[in-house]
Scaffold this motif. Structure first.
Motif, PDB file in Angstrom:
ATOM      1  N   VAL A  15      38.044  48.854  27.860  1.00 48.25           N
ATOM      2  CA  VAL A  15      38.002  50.297  27.587  1.00 48.25           C
ATOM      3  C   VAL A  15      36.861  50.614  26.625  1.00 48.25           C
ATOM      4  O   VAL A  15      36.119  51.590  26.824  1.00 48.25           O
ATOM      5  CB  VAL A  15      39.357  50.801  27.041  1.00 48.25           C
ATOM      6  N   ALA A  16      36.690  49.794  25.588  1.00 47.88           N
ATOM      7  CA  ALA A  16      35.603  50.025  24.628  1.00 47.88           C
ATOM      8  C   ALA A  16      34.247  49.959  25.322  1.00 47.88           C
ATOM      9  O   ALA A  16      33.366  50.789  25.056  1.00 47.88           O
ATOM     10  CB  ALA A  16      35.677  48.995  23.500  1.00 47.88           C
ATOM     11  N   CYS A  17      34.085  49.013  26.220  1.00 46.68           N
ATOM     12  CA  CYS A  17      32.818  48.909  26.970  1.00 46.68           C
ATOM     13  C   CYS A  17      32.643  50.098  27.912  1.00 46.68           C
ATOM     14  O   CYS A  17      31.532  50.608  28.074  1.00 46.68           O
ATOM     15  CB  CYS A  17      32.769  47.599  27.752  1.00 46.68           C
ATOM     16  N   ARG A  19      33.697  53.074  27.476  1.00 44.23           N
ATOM     17  CA  ARG A  19      33.372  54.271  26.678  1.00 44.23           C
ATOM     18  C   ARG A  19      31.918  54.295  26.247  1.00 44.23           C
ATOM     19  O   ARG A  19      31.434  55.329  25.785  1.00 44.23           O
ATOM     20  CB  ARG A  19      34.285  54.364  25.466  1.00 44.23           C
ATOM     21  N   SER A  20      31.234  53.172  26.359  1.00 42.14           N
ATOM     22  CA  SER A  20      29.818  53.082  25.979  1.00 42.14           C
ATOM     23  C   SER A  20      29.000  52.572  27.166  1.00 42.14           C
ATOM     24  O   SER A  20      28.391  51.505  27.099  1.00 42.14           O
ATOM     25  CB  SER A  20      29.652  52.125  24.797  1.00 42.14           C
ATOM     26  N   THR A  33      37.825  47.776  17.806  1.00 43.49           N
ATOM     27  CA  THR A  33      38.466  48.709  18.735  1.00 43.49           C
ATOM     28  C   THR A  33      39.820  48.179  19.208  1.00 43.49           C
ATOM     29  O   THR A  33      40.758  48.941  19.393  1.00 43.49           O
ATOM     30  CB  THR A  33      37.557  48.944  19.963  1.00 43.49           C
ATOM     31  N   ILE A 129      40.029  55.957  29.988  1.00 45.84           N
ATOM     32  CA  ILE A 129      39.047  56.599  29.110  1.00 45.84           C
ATOM     33  C   ILE A 129      38.957  58.095  29.328  1.00 45.84           C
ATOM     34  O   ILE A 129      38.178  58.758  28.673  1.00 45.84           O
ATOM     35  CB  ILE A 129      37.646  55.951  29.255  1.00 45.84           C
ATOM     36  N   SER A 130      39.765  58.625  30.235  1.00 48.23           N
ATOM     37  CA  SER A 130      39.739  60.071  30.457  1.00 48.23           C
ATOM     38  C   SER A 130      40.327  60.771  29.236  1.00 48.23           C
ATOM     39  O   SER A 130      41.114  60.211  28.497  1.00 48.23           O
ATOM     40  CB  SER A 130      40.521  60.432  31.717  1.00 48.23           C
ATOM     41  N   GLY A 131      39.940  62.000  29.039  1.00 49.51           N
ATOM     42  CA  GLY A 131      40.374  62.762  27.872  1.00 49.51           C
ATOM     43  C   GLY A 131      41.860  63.053  27.888  1.00 49.51           C
ATOM     44  O   GLY A 131      42.461  63.244  28.940  1.00 49.51           O
TER      45      GLY A 131
END
Length: 180
Positions: A15-17, A19-20, A33, A129-131
């Motif tokens: 997920v951290a990857c 998001r970037s 994270t 990762i969706s809002g």
């Protein structure tokens, strides 16, 4: 069935990857994270690279990044590869070696495990990762996922009768297959 810490860390790192997507992150950032140590994160990163989920680059400007798009990384696949002992019976034709005194129970457990992984395959890292959206009844922010709108995900406490047959009837009404 219980997720181990390594599986939780793996999903957190992915997920951290995700998001970037335009830059690589460091193992230390991934560890922070995922709320773990840098050494433990490095072990999980190594496993995720070996399994083809991540790619790494050494040196200045290096780091870790997704090897495939986040939409193609299914949660079920991650769990199968990171925690292979998560399910003991799923996909096995011969259950006689496990719990031979209660073969019907072993068959039920096997079906539940297979169903769990099938359910997890509905979602990808991109879904995580969706809002967040505001959940009307709880007043909390939760991610909006399509299957969470169906009655099968409701807890027993939320059902009118508080019994599983209510959920099974909802499944039949939604034309989802329910095996007995």
């Amino acid at each position: 069935m219980r997720l181990n810490r390594q599986a939780e860390i793996a999903i957190g790192i992915l997920v951290a990857c995700a998001r970037s997507p335009m830059r690589k992150i460091t193992t230390l950032q991934a560890a922070e994270t995922s709320a773990t140590t840098k050494d433990h994160a490095a072990q999980v990163v190594n496993l995720l690279v070996h399994e083809g989920f991540l790619r790494t680059e050494r040196g200045r400007g290096g780091g870790i990044a997704l090897a495939v798009p986040a939409t193609e990384i299914l949660l079920g696949d991650v769990l199968r590869r990171v925690q292979p002992d998560l399910v003991r019976h799923a996909g096995r034709d011969d259950l006689s070696g496990h719990n031979a005194t209660m073969p019907a129970f072993a068959a039920i457990v096997g079906a539940a495990e297979a169903t769990f992984l099938t359910f997890m395959d509905r979602y990808s890292i991109a879904d995580l990762i969706s809002g967040p959206l505001q959940h009307a009844s709880a007043g909390k922010q939760v991610p909006h996922l399509p299957c969470f709108d169906c009655g099968l995900v409701k807890s027993v406490r939320e059902t009118e009768s508080g019994r599983w047959p209510f959920v099974i009837e909802q499944a039949r009404g939604a034309s989802l297959p329910v095996q007995r």
